[in-house]
Design an enzyme around this catalytic site. Structure first.
Site, PDB file in Angstrom:
ATOM      1  CG  HIS A  18      -0.334  -0.180   2.531  1.00  0.00           C
ATOM      2  ND1 HIS A  18       0.549   0.735   3.052  1.00  0.00           N
ATOM      3  CD2 HIS A  18      -0.452  -1.156   3.479  1.00  0.00           C
ATOM      4  CE1 HIS A  18       0.934   0.351   4.260  1.00  0.00           C
ATOM      5  NE2 HIS A  18       0.352  -0.810   4.541  1.00  0.00           N
ATOM      6  CG  HIS A  21       3.857  -1.582   2.560  1.00  0.00           C
ATOM      7  ND1 HIS A  21       2.712  -2.300   2.301  1.00  0.00           N
ATOM      8  CD2 HIS A  21       4.202  -1.893   3.825  1.00  0.00           C
ATOM      9  CE1 HIS A  21       2.390  -3.014   3.373  1.00  0.00           C
ATOM     10  NE2 HIS A  21       3.278  -2.781   4.308  1.00  0.00           N
ATOM     11  CB  CYS A 126      -1.983  -6.953  19.493  1.00  0.00           C
ATOM     12  SG  CYS A 126      -2.524  -6.171  17.949  1.00  0.00           S
ATOM     13  CB  CYS A 129       1.504  -5.145  17.472  1.00  0.00           C
ATOM     14  SG  CYS A 129       0.559  -3.637  17.670  1.00  0.00           S
ATOM     15  CB  CYS A 143      -4.046  -3.470  20.188  1.00  0.00           C
ATOM     16  SG  CYS A 143      -2.681  -2.640  19.349  1.00  0.00           S
ATOM     17  CG  HIS A 146      -3.301  -3.452  14.953  1.00  0.00           C
ATOM     18  ND1 HIS A 146      -2.075  -3.421  15.575  1.00  0.00           N
ATOM     19  CD2 HIS A 146      -3.055  -3.319  13.624  1.00  0.00           C
ATOM     20  CE1 HIS A 146      -1.122  -3.275  14.654  1.00  0.00           C
ATOM     21  NE2 HIS A 146      -1.683  -3.213  13.477  1.00  0.00           N
ATOM     22  CE  LYS A 293      -2.639   1.154  11.106  1.00  0.00           C
ATOM     23  NZ  LYS A 293      -1.606   0.201  11.432  1.00  0.00           N
ATOM     24  CE  LYS A 296      -6.993  -6.050   5.284  1.00  0.00           C
ATOM     25  NZ  LYS A 296      -7.279  -6.947   6.362  1.00  0.00           N
TER      26      LYS A 296
HETATM   27  O1  ME8 Z   1       5.739  -3.601  10.543  1.00  0.00           O
HETATM   28  N1  ME8 Z   1       2.561   5.305   6.366  1.00  0.00           N
HETATM   29  O2  ME8 Z   1       5.411  -4.666   8.515  1.00  0.00           O
HETATM   30  P1  ME8 Z   1       4.250  -3.771   7.891  1.00  0.00           P
HETATM   31  C1  ME8 Z   1       3.893   5.155   6.386  1.00  0.00           C
HETATM   32  N2  ME8 Z   1       6.875  -6.657   9.227  1.00  0.00           N
HETATM   33  N3  ME8 Z   1       4.506   3.982   6.654  1.00  0.00           N
HETATM   34  C2  ME8 Z   1       3.739   2.932   6.916  1.00  0.00           C
HETATM   35  C3  ME8 Z   1       2.321   3.006   6.909  1.00  0.00           C
HETATM   36  C4  ME8 Z   1       1.732   4.275   6.614  1.00  0.00           C
HETATM   37  N4  ME8 Z   1       0.407   4.453   6.565  1.00  0.00           N
HETATM   38  N5  ME8 Z   1       1.829   1.782   7.213  1.00  0.00           N
HETATM   39  C5  ME8 Z   1       2.898   0.968   7.399  1.00  0.00           C
HETATM   40  C6  ME8 Z   1       5.961  -4.511   9.755  1.00  0.00           C
HETATM   41  N6  ME8 Z   1       4.043   1.662   7.226  1.00  0.00           N
HETATM   42  C7  ME8 Z   1       6.991  -5.561  10.099  1.00  0.00           C
HETATM   43  C8  ME8 Z   1       8.370  -4.924  10.020  1.00  0.00           C
HETATM   44  S1  ME8 Z   1      11.025  -5.043  10.200  1.00  0.00           S
HETATM   45  C9  ME8 Z   1      12.146  -6.116  10.820  1.00  0.00           C
HETATM   46  C10 ME8 Z   1       9.499  -5.860  10.378  1.00  0.00           C
HETATM   47  C11 ME8 Z   1       5.420   1.161   7.369  1.00  0.00           C
HETATM   48  O3  ME8 Z   1       3.971  -4.400   6.579  1.00  0.00           O
HETATM   49  C12 ME8 Z   1       5.650   0.530   8.727  1.00  0.00           C
HETATM   50  O4  ME8 Z   1       5.904   1.532   9.673  1.00  0.00           O
HETATM   51  O5  ME8 Z   1       3.150  -3.584   8.854  1.00  0.00           O
HETATM   52  C13 ME8 Z   1       6.844  -0.338   8.445  1.00  0.00           C
HETATM   53  O6  ME8 Z   1       8.046   0.384   8.550  1.00  0.00           O
HETATM   54  C14 ME8 Z   1       6.609  -0.784   6.998  1.00  0.00           C
HETATM   55  O7  ME8 Z   1       5.621   0.096   6.455  1.00  0.00           O
HETATM   56  C15 ME8 Z   1       6.107  -2.213   6.911  1.00  0.00           C
HETATM   57  O8  ME8 Z   1       4.931  -2.346   7.677  1.00  0.00           O
END
Ligand code: ME8
Length: 508
Positions: A18, A21, A126, A129, A143, A146, A293, A296
């Site tokens: 998304h 990411h 959770c 998280c 949480c 979430h 946030k 979906k």
């Molecule tokens: O946290 N705006 O994975 P993830 C900016 N697997 N950044 C965002 C965001 C948003 N709305 N939503 C998510 C994880 N991110 C773990 C990480 S690292 C060893 C393991 C960022 O798929 C989030 O902060 O939930 C994270 O850095 C990345 O996208 C992946 O999020």
């Protein structure tokens, strides 16, 4: 050449990529490209976090095996990163054998250091998280990150990691190396957390089969964060010989919600294993819609492929980093407002300011000087370029990407203002002012060439196209820039770098 090892968070393999990411990967890519431009030997790694309950639950909901799900999603993420010109050198997946080897080796070292013990965990978990939660962390029994997910009471025999033993060393480290946690707001958050004391955490799970087998302990898997964080060393060959050539990382780029894992748990694991700590952890802000946030349905409406198709990949990269500061959150009132803002930025900054500047400059150089350009120097625009260059390098070295981008665009704005005030078409009518016209055209060509190089990390394909239109061959590195300016502007300026976007009237 200094080694610059750069990583991003590895994304959970339970849904499509998304804009959050994309924002993170594009920002990190800009940093990787800037450091290459500055002459560093960059190693840039991104990847997928494929284990844990969340992934297993999604696979079960879809009636398929977790491996099948994560294989499909890894391909989907990689395809989008390809379209967005992400220039990673490696893509680590936590289901790869090289990762299992590294995690098990690290867990053994931590156990040998005396930092693992068996105990019973009783508390909340959770899955959003993928973390255990203390009662005090919950809001209305949920949480806060979430609230739509159910929080699960969990009782398990686990291996525990003595995180609490590392509090003082972590505090000392951050005090001695304030650059370790950035930006400052994140550092303050981590300092407050450490000052409040740390509790030990689970390192294994006894009821979660989808994970790396815990070494020498049948039935246990490695807790998903204990498995995910070591991706930063598994990707560079830990525990093999080559690992030491690349570790420690110069920079871990992550989102603010996972700062605690990267600035407390990860460094404690490294300290326990006797490994060096990364130089900097940068916790960027969040892209939000309507104050919250990304939901979906909002994520679905802001489909990455469609956003890339809208104005091309470079325009989307530009928009993300122009609109969302690298150190803070940015809230768009709605999905519509996000799209409107994207269209507006595209037309004003890229189609008008930048695209027109290129066309006007090349056309004037052709018309008045047959394309020939004298060495630049001495105009107000030259001074503005010098200032912008300095501001840019300074900002980029400090990871203030939004300021770096603005510095590059300052040249564009200054150059357009310069054309208006110098009125080259009038200079061209006065033979006595031929030298001035030479200097004006030279400054404009230099401004565009400099902008192309400074924008290269942000809009790599379009910057290369700009450079080519200015008559250059290969793009210079930052240090070569003053010696590699165009001396002749070729004819072909009229193909349009960023065609203007006319939006169809919205129905209703
Ligand atoms: O946290 N705006 O994975 P993830 C900016 N697997 N950044 C965002 C965001 C948003 N709305 N939503 C998510 C994880 N991110 C773990 C990480 S690292 C060893 C393991 C960022 O798929 C989030 O902060 O939930 C994270 O850095 C990345 O996208 C992946 O999020």
């Amino acid at each position: 050449m200094s080694r610059y090892y750069l990583t991003t968070a590895i994304d959970y393999s339970n849904g499509d990529p998304h804009i959050g990411h994309a924002y993170e990967k594009v920002g990190a890519d800009v940093i990787a490209r800037f450091h290459r431009l500055a002459g560093d030997d960059v190693h840039f790694v991104i990847g997928m976090d494929e284990h844990g309950q969340k992934v297993a639950q999604e696979a079960a909901a879809q009636g398929r095996s977790p491996q099948d799900l994560v294989d499909e999603l890894a391909a989907r993420f990689e395809a989008v990163w390809g379209r967005l010109h992400i220039s990673h050198d490696d893509f680590i997946r936590t289901t790869e054998p090289r990762h299992t080897t590294a995690v098990q080796a690290l867990v053994r070292r931590i156990r040998d250091a005396g930092d693992l013990y068996e105990d019973r965990y009783e508390g909340y978990y959770c899955t959003g998280c993928e973390a255990f939660k203390r009662e005090a962390e919950l809001e209305d029994g949920k949480c806060p990150i979430h609230p739509s997910r159910e929080i699960v009471w969990t009782e398990e025999e686990n291996w525990f990691f003595r995180l609490s033993a590392y509090r003082d060393r972590l505090l000392e480290h951050i005090e001695a190396h304030p650059e370790f946690v950035q930006p400052e707001s994140r550092r303050n958050e981590i300092l407050r957390l450490l000052e409040g004391g740390l509790e030990d955490i689970s390192a294994s799970r006894s009821r979660v089969p989808w994970g790396v087998p815990f070494p020498d302990e049948d039935g246990h898997t490695v807790y998903v964060w204990f498995d995910a964080l070591p991706n930063y060393i598994s990707a560079i060959g830990y525990p093999g010989d080559g690992f030491a050539d690349t570790w420690p990382a110069a920079l871990h780029v992550i989102g603010k919600d996972i700062t605690r894992f990267h600035c407390v748990i990860w460094p404690a694991m490294l300290l326990s294993a006797g490994l060096e700590l990364p130089d900097v952890v940068w916790g960027h802000g969040f892209v939000k819609i309507g104050g919250g946030k990304l939901s979906k349905s909002e994520a679905k409406q802001l489909d990455l492929d469609q956003l890339i198709d809208r104005h091309g990949p470079d325009a989307f990269r530009y928009f993300l980093l122009r609109e969302i500061p690298w150190d803070r959150d940015r809230d768009f009132p709605s999905v519509e407002a996000f799209l409107d803002q994207f269209d507006e930025r595209y037309n004003s900054d890229l189609a008008n300011d930048l695209g027109n500047l290129l066309n006007r400059t090349v056309a004037m150089a052709r018309k008045y000087r047959d394309g020939a350009i004298v060495p630049p120097g001495g105009t107000a625009l030259d001074d503005a370029i010098d200032d912008a260059l300095e501001t840019y390098v300074d900002a980029m070295r400090q990871h203030r990407l939004h300021d770096g981008l603005d510095a590059a665009m300052t040249i564009v704005r200054a150059a357009n203002g310069f054309i208006d005030s110098e009125e080259p078409w009038k200079l061209a009518r006065e033979p006595k002012r031929a030298e001035r016209l030479d200097a004006v055209l030279a400054a404009l060509a230099r401004g565009l060439a400099t902008t192309a190089v400074l924008l290269q990390p942000f809009i790599p394909a379009k910057a290369a196209e700009m450079w080519e239109r200015l008559g250059g061959d290969e793009m210079p590195a930052l240090a070569e820039l003053p010696h590699r300016l165009p001396t002749a502007l070729p004819e072909r300026a009229d193909s349009v770098l960023f065609p203007r976007f006319e939006r169809e009237p919205r129905s209703g």
